[in-house]
Design a protein around this motif. Structure first.
Motif, PDB file in Angstrom:
ATOM      1  N   ALA A 183      35.878 -38.770  19.901  1.00 51.32           N
ATOM      2  CA  ALA A 183      35.009 -37.616  20.172  1.00 51.32           C
ATOM      3  C   ALA A 183      35.674 -36.325  19.672  1.00 51.32           C
ATOM      4  N   ALA A 184      36.963 -36.191  19.890  1.00 49.69           N
ATOM      5  CA  ALA A 184      37.684 -35.001  19.423  1.00 49.69           C
ATOM      6  C   ALA A 184      37.671 -34.918  17.894  1.00 49.69           C
ATOM      7  N   LYS A 185      37.864 -36.045  17.230  1.00 51.78           N
ATOM      8  CA  LYS A 185      37.836 -36.065  15.761  1.00 51.78           C
ATOM      9  C   LYS A 185      36.438 -35.717  15.236  1.00 51.78           C
ATOM     10  N   LEU A 186      35.417 -36.233  15.896  1.00 50.94           N
ATOM     11  CA  LEU A 186      34.048 -35.935  15.480  1.00 50.94           C
ATOM     12  C   LEU A 186      33.709 -34.459  15.709  1.00 50.94           C
ATOM     13  N   ASN A 187      34.213 -33.891  16.800  1.00 55.00           N
ATOM     14  CA  ASN A 187      34.020 -32.460  17.037  1.00 55.00           C
ATOM     15  C   ASN A 187      34.668 -31.647  15.925  1.00 55.00           C
ATOM     16  N   ASP A 188      35.831 -32.099  15.479  1.00 59.51           N
ATOM     17  CA  ASP A 188      36.529 -31.423  14.393  1.00 59.51           C
ATOM     18  C   ASP A 188      35.706 -31.495  13.104  1.00 59.51           C
ATOM     19  N   ILE A 189      35.150 -32.658  12.822  1.00 59.02           N
ATOM     20  CA  ILE A 189      34.278 -32.823  11.644  1.00 59.02           C
ATOM     21  C   ILE A 189      33.077 -31.883  11.766  1.00 59.02           C
ATOM     22  N   ALA A 190      32.481 -31.849  12.950  1.00 62.36           N
ATOM     23  CA  ALA A 190      31.303 -31.006  13.166  1.00 62.36           C
ATOM     24  C   ALA A 190      31.640 -29.532  12.937  1.00 62.36           C
ATOM     25  N   ASP A 191      32.814 -29.117  13.387  1.00 65.38           N
ATOM     26  CA  ASP A 191      33.217 -27.725  13.209  1.00 65.38           C
ATOM     27  C   ASP A 191      33.416 -27.367  11.739  1.00 65.38           C
TER      28      ASP A 191
END
Length: 129
Positions: free
Chosen positions: A68-76
């Motif tokens: 989830a943290a990695k996906l949030n980073d991608i989203a940002d």
């Protein structure tokens, strides 16, 4: 000669602005390309981890949070709004999954498989369209 310099300065400033704007477009394209590579990779790695961790609820819970943290980073970082939204949505879903026991782990594995498939489909459309 003085007249030549006074005309050159605005022209040079204009050229720098055009070049900088062009580089911004290149960076957006790179961001999209990078997101198109990284996003499915995160989900694929998570799927492999979740399958192995059905007997270890604590480790699975951590794997879900890490993904989830990695996906949030991608989203940002994503310049593409479809990739950004899909990554945000899956990150929220993964963060909302709580794995406290083996039964939760099995349920989580099924949810991750379903949600990941839908996510990859959205990202694939965004990346190829």
């Amino acid at each position: 000669m003085r007249l030549l310099k006074s005309r050159f300065v605005p022209l040079a400033a204009f050229a720098v602005c055009v070049f900088a704007a062009g580089c911004g477009e290149v960076n957006n394209t790179i961001d999209k390309a990078q997101a198109c590579i990284e996003a499915p990779k995160i989900v694929t790695e998570l799927g492999a981890q979740v399958t192995k961790l059905t007997d270890d609820p604590k480790a699975m819970d951590k794997a879900l949070d890490d993904a989830a943290a990695k996906l949030n980073d991608i989203a940002d970082k994503a310049a593409n709004t479809t990739i950004k939204q899909a990554s945000d949505d899956l990150a929220k879903t993964l963060s909302g999954i709580s794995v406290k026991n083996v039964n939760d782990a099995v349920d989580a594995a099924q949810k991750v498989a379903t949600e990941s498939a839908a996510y990859v489909e959205k990202v694939t459309k965004a990346c190829t369209g």
